[in-house]
Design a protein around this motif. Structure first.
Motif, PDB file in Angstrom:
ATOM      1  N   SER A  55       0.642  -1.240   0.052  1.00 32.40           N
ATOM      2  CA  SER A  55      -0.098  -0.004   0.151  1.00 32.40           C
ATOM      3  C   SER A  55       0.881   1.171   0.162  1.00 32.40           C
ATOM      4  O   SER A  55       2.190   1.164   0.549  1.00 32.40           O
ATOM      5  N   GLN A  57       0.224   3.508   1.741  1.00 30.75           N
ATOM      6  CA  GLN A  57       0.421   3.890   3.238  1.00 30.75           C
ATOM      7  C   GLN A  57       1.818   3.261   3.809  1.00 30.75           C
ATOM      8  O   GLN A  57       2.391   3.806   4.523  1.00 30.75           O
ATOM      9  N   ASP A  58       1.876   2.095   3.494  1.00 30.70           N
ATOM     10  CA  ASP A  58       3.241   1.329   3.855  1.00 30.70           C
ATOM     11  C   ASP A  58       4.353   2.080   3.197  1.00 30.70           C
ATOM     12  O   ASP A  58       5.565   2.237   4.051  1.00 30.70           O
ATOM     13  N   ARG A  60       4.578   5.327   2.485  1.00 28.36           N
ATOM     14  CA  ARG A  60       4.798   6.195   3.076  1.00 28.36           C
ATOM     15  C   ARG A  60       5.218   6.431   4.629  1.00 28.36           C
ATOM     16  O   ARG A  60       6.275   7.181   5.014  1.00 28.36           O
ATOM     17  N   GLU A  61       4.947   5.339   5.136  1.00 28.11           N
ATOM     18  CA  GLU A  61       5.363   5.216   6.546  1.00 28.11           C
ATOM     19  C   GLU A  61       6.853   4.869   6.744  1.00 28.11           C
ATOM     20  O   GLU A  61       7.639   5.383   7.390  1.00 28.11           O
TER      21      GLU A  61
END
Length: 143
Positions: A55, A57-58, A60-61
């Motif tokens: 994702s 999100q993964d 960006r984290e």
């Protein structure tokens, strides 16, 4: 030249050296990526192309952890490419080998250990890329 004259010359030189170092590193002190990374457009497409199964999100984290470890601005995290070598980014900040640094790699290692539960030293090699480290973090984290 007397010892005191040499000391006075050296003590006058040190502040100038310190000022020059600060000016050379001012982009970084303000949170900016070093050249040539700071001139890039968003690399999100390259991250998604390299890791289509993970994702945004993964990604960006992970990039947030990296930029936090190196004290870069979070706004610039997507200027980094999965093919970027961590040591090359470090050397762009510190082209003078043996110069004092701000412990960026050590800070990154601490954050990797806290978030993903493994030691950066266990996987480190001189050519490790952000993409390779990201892939390792996702493999270890998903266990």
């Amino acid at each position: 030249m007397s010892t005191s004259a040499i000391f006075l010359c050296a003590s006058g030189f040190f502040p100038l050296l310190l000022i020059a170092t600060v000016l050379l590193r001012s982009d970084h002190l303000l949170g900016g990526l070093p050249k040539p990374y700071n001139a890039r457009a968003c690399q999100g497409k390259n991250w998604r192309g390299a890791f289509p199964y993970l994702s945004k999100q993964d990604i960006r984290e992970f990039l947030s952890i990296f930029v936090e470890g190196f004290a870069f601005s979070h706004k610039e995290r997507l200027k980094l490419n999965p093919e970027d070598q961590i040591l090359q980014i470090y050397r762009a900040l510190y082209p003078c080998r043996g110069c004092a640094d701000a412990l960026e790699v050590e800070t990154l290692a601490k954050y990797i250990k806290e978030r993903y539960g493994f030691s950066l030293g266990d996987v480190w090699h001189e050519k490790i890329t952000l993409g390779e480290l990201f892939q390792i973090t996702q493999g270890v984290h998903s266990l």
